[in-house]
Structures are given as structure tokens and as C-alpha cells.
Design an enzyme around this catalytic site. Structure first.
Site, PDB file in Angstrom:
ATOM      1  N   ASP A   4       0.817  -1.209   0.000  1.00  9.70           N
ATOM      2  CA  ASP A   4       0.000   0.000   0.000  1.00  9.70           C
ATOM      3  C   ASP A   4       0.852   1.260   0.000  1.00  9.70           C
ATOM      4  O   ASP A   4       2.082   1.205  -0.066  1.00  9.70           O
ATOM      5  CB  ASP A   4      -0.959  -0.027   1.204  1.00  9.70           C
ATOM      6  CG  ASP A   4      -2.257   0.701   0.926  1.00  9.70           C
ATOM      7  OD1 ASP A   4      -3.093   0.169   0.174  1.00  9.70           O
ATOM      8  OD2 ASP A   4      -2.429   1.812   1.452  1.00  9.70           O
ATOM      9  N   ASP A   5       0.166   2.389   0.070  1.00 10.53           N
ATOM     10  CA  ASP A   5       0.805   3.701   0.076  1.00 10.53           C
ATOM     11  C   ASP A   5       1.925   3.760   1.114  1.00 10.53           C
ATOM     12  O   ASP A   5       1.742   3.345   2.261  1.00 10.53           O
ATOM     13  CB  ASP A   5      -0.270   4.755   0.387  1.00 10.53           C
ATOM     14  CG  ASP A   5       0.275   6.154   0.457  1.00 10.53           C
ATOM     15  OD1 ASP A   5       1.338   6.412  -0.146  1.00 10.53           O
ATOM     16  OD2 ASP A   5      -0.370   7.004   1.105  1.00 10.53           O
ATOM     17  N   ILE A 106      -5.682   1.152  -8.400  1.00 10.19           N
ATOM     18  CA  ILE A 106      -5.377   2.505  -8.855  1.00 10.19           C
ATOM     19  C   ILE A 106      -6.379   3.450  -8.191  1.00 10.19           C
ATOM     20  O   ILE A 106      -7.586   3.321  -8.357  1.00 10.19           O
ATOM     21  CB  ILE A 106      -5.390   2.612 -10.389  1.00 10.19           C
ATOM     22  CG1 ILE A 106      -6.668   2.030 -11.008  1.00 10.19           C
ATOM     23  CG2 ILE A 106      -4.175   1.906 -10.961  1.00 10.19           C
ATOM     24  CD1 ILE A 106      -6.767   2.256 -12.510  1.00 10.19           C
ATOM     25  N   ASP A 107      -5.873   4.388  -7.414  1.00  4.35           N
ATOM     26  CA  ASP A 107      -6.681   5.206  -6.517  1.00  4.35           C
ATOM     27  C   ASP A 107      -6.682   6.667  -6.968  1.00  4.35           C
ATOM     28  O   ASP A 107      -5.820   7.100  -7.732  1.00  4.35           O
ATOM     29  CB  ASP A 107      -6.107   5.088  -5.108  1.00  4.35           C
ATOM     30  CG  ASP A 107      -7.123   5.373  -4.017  1.00  4.35           C
ATOM     31  OD1 ASP A 107      -8.254   5.780  -4.342  1.00  4.35           O
ATOM     32  OD2 ASP A 107      -6.779   5.176  -2.835  1.00  4.35           O
ATOM     33  N   CYS A 149     -10.545   2.997  -8.012  1.00  2.00           N
ATOM     34  CA  CYS A 149     -10.942   3.580  -6.731  1.00  2.00           C
ATOM     35  C   CYS A 149     -10.918   5.097  -6.861  1.00  2.00           C
ATOM     36  O   CYS A 149     -10.019   5.658  -7.485  1.00  2.00           O
ATOM     37  CB  CYS A 149      -9.972   3.130  -5.638  1.00  2.00           C
ATOM     38  SG  CYS A 149     -10.474   3.576  -3.970  1.00  2.00           S
ATOM     39  N   ARG A 164     -14.183   0.230  -6.424  1.00  2.00           N
ATOM     40  CA  ARG A 164     -14.623   0.710  -5.118  1.00  2.00           C
ATOM     41  C   ARG A 164     -15.905   1.498  -5.324  1.00  2.00           C
ATOM     42  O   ARG A 164     -15.941   2.430  -6.113  1.00  2.00           O
ATOM     43  CB  ARG A 164     -13.562   1.606  -4.498  1.00  2.00           C
ATOM     44  CG  ARG A 164     -12.617   0.901  -3.573  1.00  2.00           C
ATOM     45  CD  ARG A 164     -13.210   0.581  -2.221  1.00  2.00           C
ATOM     46  NE  ARG A 164     -13.671   1.780  -1.564  1.00  2.00           N
ATOM     47  CZ  ARG A 164     -12.860   2.635  -0.932  1.00  2.00           C
ATOM     48  NH1 ARG A 164     -11.572   2.431  -0.888  1.00  2.00           N
ATOM     49  NH2 ARG A 164     -13.366   3.706  -0.360  1.00  2.00           N
ATOM     50  N   ASP A 168     -14.252   5.842   1.804  1.00  2.00           N
ATOM     51  CA  ASP A 168     -13.443   5.003   2.682  1.00  2.00           C
ATOM     52  C   ASP A 168     -14.217   4.637   3.934  1.00  2.00           C
ATOM     53  O   ASP A 168     -14.951   5.455   4.502  1.00  2.00           O
ATOM     54  CB  ASP A 168     -12.169   5.737   3.098  1.00  2.00           C
ATOM     55  CG  ASP A 168     -11.176   5.892   1.958  1.00  2.00           C
ATOM     56  OD1 ASP A 168     -11.388   5.264   0.905  1.00  2.00           O
ATOM     57  OD2 ASP A 168     -10.210   6.648   2.126  1.00  2.00           O
TER      58      ASP A 168
END
Length: 269
Positions: A4-5, A106-107, A149, A164, A168
Site C-alpha cells: 500500500d501507500d 489505482i486510486d 478507486c 470501489r 473510505d
């Protein structure tokens, strides 16, 4: 296992590891050595002004267009119609795939749809957005799984495997200030239920991750929502923080085949 990030040096510098990661390739290899598939998070259309990309290639950014505030910085948007920017993005995802990564989250991809004066004149934000998704899809190959996302919904149809469908989730049930765009269980559950009909029609629905540790308010309710509406399921707890109920619930939800939500509702309605 999704990396993750935090692995990247800056938003936009995806192939340069942060001080916390000696080697992304080695991390991916260790995950595969344990018999797991490797996933990775990116925000491919966002660029931090602190990044090397922004400093060395300001012409790759959409001029005079802000992409929101996060990571304590005013973000910019990558112009995927610029041939050098598109080549860079393709190289990033090709190298990820070469590392054995085949799950891609991909956010914040709304940034790819922002209108502005792009390198290719006359291209709308939505046209550029689909161009960017097609570029990523081509770079990762047909055997990879692509999760969108923070995306505009309809322009994404046909280009991602999963989406998504909510804001969140958060350990708190109610959103801060009553803002249903803010992280909360209430907002995530409402939106996930309203968009349940998309599952199996547009893509696999992702209701956001299961969180089942003791600190989570109304954790049984959130687990029930994920169980009913979670086409794509993932856990975001530190496993050592789970008690007996949390561990058993996480194991059950991540190994049980999810239902098709809109079929359930039709039968019950």
C-alpha cells in the site's frame, strides 16, 4: 498481499522507493515466495509538487489545474495525452508487472478526468481519462486484475475488473461533521448498498476493506455489510490486533465465496 501507500518516495515517483523500502522488487519476491499473489497501490494520475517528476517534467502536468489536497500538499494532475507522460506511466506499470505484480489498485483516478488545457488540444477530461485507463490496462496485460478507486463510475465501465463503490470506511461509524463523503462506516454502507446492483453487471464491487479489530465501532455490523455486499474482499487490520472473533470473522469472510447482492435483494424484496 497488496503493498500500500508508503513504498514510493513521492506521489508520482512510483519506481523510486521511500526510505522504508530497500527494494520493491525484493518485497514482491518475498510475497511470492510465501505462495501469495502480489498487489500494489498507486494513484497514477496524481503528482505531488515535491516529486522528482514534477520538478523535472512540469510540462507533463495539466497547467493551472489542481487535483485536491492530500499528504499535506496541493496535488497536480498528470496529462496522459502528453506522449512522454504516457510513456512514463506505461513504463511504471510494465516494470511492476515485470516484478511479478498482477493485482493493481489505482486510486484517486478522478484526477485523470479533470478538464484543462492538455497537450493534445480538444481532448476532454473524460476522453483523456479513458485513454489513461486503456494505457494502464495494456501495460499490465490481460492476466492482471485492475481495481479502480475514487473514480468516475460510468466512464470506467469495461476498463476495470473491480470498482470501489463507496467512500473510505473508518473505525468510527459516523462521518466527521456529518459529511457522507468523509470516511465512515455509515457512508460506506449506504453507498455500497445503493450501488450493489452494479456487481456482476459492470464489474466486481469493492465495498472497501474489512476491519474487525476491537477498536472498530459496530464491527459486527460492518462485517455483515462486507459479507453481504463484498464481491472483492480484503482485510486492512494488523492481524496481531485481532481478537478471537476478529480473526475468525476475517478468516471466514476471506475464504467464503461471496454472494451476488442484487440477486439476494430481488429474492428478499
Amino acid at each position: 498481499v497488496q503493498i500500500d501507500d508508503g513504498y514510493q518516495a513521492e506521489i508520482g515517483d512510483w519506481l523510486t522507493p521511500s526510505s522504508r523500502f530497500a527494494s520493491l522488487r525484493d518485497t514482491a519476491s518475498r510475497i511470492r515466495d510465501h505462495g501469495r499473489r502480489v498487489g500494489i497501490w498507486t494513484a497514477p494520475f496524481l503528482v505531488s509538487p515535491r516529486s522528482v517528476l514534477a520538478r523535472e517534467h512540469p510540462d507533463w502536468l495539466i497547467p493551472d489545474v489542481g487535483a485536491g489536497t492530500n499528504w499535506n500538499v496541493e496535488l497536480r494532475a498528470l496529462d496522459v495525452t502528453h506522449p512522454d507522460a504516457s510513456s512514463y506511466l506505461s513504463r511504471v506499470f510494465s516494470e511492476f508487472r515485470d516484478m511479478g505484480i498482477d493485482f493493481f489498485k489505482i486510486d484517486f483516478i478522478y484526477a485523470g478526468a479533470l478538464d484543462g488545457e492538455r497537450h493534445a488540444r480538444g481532448v476532454s477530461g473524460l476522453e483523456a481519462y479513458r485513454q489513461g485507463l486503456q494505457l494502464i490496462r495494456g501495460a499490465i496485460g490481460p492476466g492482471s486484475y485492475l481495481l479502480g478507486c475514487g473514480a468516475p463510475i460510468l466512464p470506467s465501465v469495461g476498463l476495470v475488473d473491480a470498482m470501489r463503490v463507496s467512500p473510505d470506511v473508518d473505525p468510527s461509524y459516523l462521518p466527521a461533521g456529518g459529511d457522507l463523503c468523509a470516511p465512515s462506516q455509515q457512508a460506506a454502507a449506504l453507498t455500497g448498498r445503493w450501488r450493489a446492483w452494479q456487481h456482476g453487471r459492470f464489474w466486481v464491487n469493492d465495498p472497501d476493506c474489512l476491519i474487525a479489530r476491537l477498536a472498530v465501532e459496530r464491527r459486527a455490523d460492518w462485517a455483515a455489510h462486507v459479507e453481504r455486499f463484498g464481491g472483492l474482499r480484503g482485510s486492512s487490520d494488523r492481524l496481531r490486533d485481532l481478537d478471537g472473533w476478529g480473526l475468525a470473522t476475517t478468516r471466514r469472510l476471506l475464504t467464503r465465496v461471496p454472494p451476488v447482492p442484487f440477486e439476494q435483494d430481488r429474492l428478499e424484496g
